[in-house]
Design an enzyme around this catalytic site. Structure first.
Site, PDB file in Angstrom:
ATOM      1  N   CYS A 172    -118.528  16.816  69.018  1.00 39.21           N
ATOM      2  CA  CYS A 172    -119.534  15.770  68.805  1.00 39.21           C
ATOM      3  C   CYS A 172    -120.895  16.207  69.344  1.00 39.21           C
ATOM      4  CB  CYS A 172    -119.056  14.483  69.486  1.00 39.21           C
ATOM      5  SG  CYS A 172    -120.320  13.220  69.624  1.00 39.21           S
ATOM      6  N   CYS A 222    -121.873  14.336  72.521  1.00 40.31           N
ATOM      7  CA  CYS A 222    -121.056  14.802  73.657  1.00 40.31           C
ATOM      8  C   CYS A 222    -121.586  16.137  74.159  1.00 40.31           C
ATOM      9  CB  CYS A 222    -119.588  14.936  73.258  1.00 40.31           C
ATOM     10  SG  CYS A 222    -118.715  13.363  73.128  1.00 40.31           S
ATOM     11  N   HIS A 241    -117.055   9.455  75.007  1.00 40.31           N
ATOM     12  CA  HIS A 241    -117.113   9.397  73.546  1.00 40.31           C
ATOM     13  C   HIS A 241    -116.522   8.090  73.013  1.00 40.31           C
ATOM     14  CE1 HIS A 241    -117.502  10.979  69.493  1.00 40.31           C
ATOM     15  NE2 HIS A 241    -116.350  10.373  69.240  1.00 40.31           N
ATOM     16  N   ASN A 272    -126.457   1.570  64.320  1.00 43.43           N
ATOM     17  CA  ASN A 272    -125.892   1.702  62.981  1.00 43.43           C
ATOM     18  C   ASN A 272    -124.397   1.991  63.093  1.00 43.43           C
ATOM     19  OD1 ASN A 272    -128.466   1.419  61.802  1.00 43.43           O
ATOM     20  ND2 ASN A 272    -128.910   3.577  62.136  1.00 43.43           N
ATOM     21  N   HIS A 288    -121.162   9.001  67.384  1.00 43.70           N
ATOM     22  CA  HIS A 288    -121.039   8.729  68.824  1.00 43.70           C
ATOM     23  C   HIS A 288    -121.935   7.524  69.050  1.00 43.70           C
ATOM     24  CE1 HIS A 288    -120.753  10.383  73.174  1.00 43.70           C
ATOM     25  NE2 HIS A 288    -121.436   9.238  73.244  1.00 43.70           N
ATOM     26  N   HIS A 306    -124.516   4.874  69.681  1.00 48.24           N
ATOM     27  CA  HIS A 306    -125.866   4.990  70.233  1.00 48.24           C
ATOM     28  C   HIS A 306    -126.670   3.767  69.830  1.00 48.24           C
ATOM     29  CE1 HIS A 306    -125.636   7.127  66.373  1.00 48.24           C
ATOM     30  NE2 HIS A 306    -126.884   6.742  66.158  1.00 48.24           N
TER      31      HIS A 306
HETATM   32  P1  AMP Z   1    -127.897   7.292  63.252  1.00 47.20           P
HETATM   33  O1  AMP Z   1    -128.404   7.781  61.925  1.00 47.20           O
HETATM   34  O2  AMP Z   1    -128.059   5.843  63.503  1.00 47.20           O
HETATM   35  O3  AMP Z   1    -126.474   7.772  63.502  1.00 47.20           O
HETATM   36  O4  AMP Z   1    -128.819   7.988  64.350  1.00 47.20           O
HETATM   37  C1  AMP Z   1    -128.687   9.317  64.731  1.00 47.20           C
HETATM   38  C2  AMP Z   1    -129.992   9.746  65.317  1.00 47.20           C
HETATM   39  O5  AMP Z   1    -129.789  10.934  66.053  1.00 47.20           O
HETATM   40  C3  AMP Z   1    -131.095  10.041  64.296  1.00 47.20           C
HETATM   41  O6  AMP Z   1    -132.204   9.180  64.519  1.00 47.20           O
HETATM   42  C4  AMP Z   1    -131.440  11.503  64.559  1.00 47.20           C
HETATM   43  O7  AMP Z   1    -132.799  11.790  64.408  1.00 47.20           O
HETATM   44  C5  AMP Z   1    -130.963  11.685  65.978  1.00 47.20           C
HETATM   45  N1  AMP Z   1    -130.612  13.049  66.371  1.00 47.20           N
HETATM   46  C6  AMP Z   1    -129.865  13.939  65.675  1.00 47.20           C
HETATM   47  N2  AMP Z   1    -129.729  15.084  66.359  1.00 47.20           N
HETATM   48  C7  AMP Z   1    -130.407  14.909  67.529  1.00 47.20           C
HETATM   49  C8  AMP Z   1    -130.649  15.737  68.675  1.00 47.20           C
HETATM   50  N3  AMP Z   1    -130.157  16.987  68.762  1.00 47.20           N
HETATM   51  N4  AMP Z   1    -131.390  15.240  69.677  1.00 47.20           N
HETATM   52  C9  AMP Z   1    -131.898  13.994  69.590  1.00 47.20           C
HETATM   53  N5  AMP Z   1    -131.693  13.161  68.553  1.00 47.20           N
HETATM   54  C10 AMP Z   1    -130.968  13.611  67.530  1.00 47.20           C
END
Ligand code: AMP
Length: 120
Positions: free
Chosen positions: A10, A13, A52, A93, A104, A106
């Site tokens: 993940c 993670c 996780h 989401n 994961h 958020h």
């Molecule tokens: P969601 O689409 O709601 O699952 O949100 C996932 C979020 O993670 C998106 O807004 C991405 O821009 C963000 N994201 C993806 N990879 C990274 C990363 N390595 N560091 C910080 N944010 C990330």
């Protein structure tokens, strides 16, 4: 069907484990918060449980305190970031139709501009 994301692979993670760099704004025993890599607002922070949990759909009665702390931490970071007075958006989401791309749990903390409702 893709395999469900395991904690070992993940993305978030791996950020918790320090294997992938992130701009961290909050770090405690249970929760990590870091800036979104592709911000959709002047302030865009992701607040995650270190443990996780795939999404809000996977929360259990046992994880209710963790879920509460997730929201409380997001609200506190909003104050620290100076976006609380004007208001901000918290979004989590869930699943494909919900627009979840990282499996994961958020909470997006977004502020620094106005938001419309409903979101697209
Ligand atoms: P969601 O689409 O709601 O699952 O949100 C996932 C979020 O993670 C998106 O807004 C991405 O821009 C963000 N994201 C993806 N990879 C990274 C990363 N390595 N560091 C910080 N944010 C990330």
């Amino acid at each position: 069907m893709p395999e469900p994301t395991s904690a070992a692979t993940c993305l978030f993670c791996r950020i918790v484990a320090g294997e992938i760099p992130a701009t961290i704004v909050h770090d405690d025993d249970d929760i990590l918060a870091f800036r979104d890599i592709a911000p959709r607002a002047p302030t865009h922070i992701l607040v995650i449980p270190k443990r996780h949990v795939a999404s809000a759909a996977d929360l259990t009665e046992e994880s209710a305190p963790l879920a509460g702390r997730l929201l409380l931490t997001a609200a506190r970071i909003a104050v620290e970031e100076g976006i609380a007075a004007d208001g901000y958006r918290l979004v989590s989401n869930v699943g494909r139709w919900g627009g979840q791309t990282v499996d994961h749990l958020h909470v997006h903390l977004m502020g620094g501009r106005t938001f419309t409702w409903p979101p697209g």
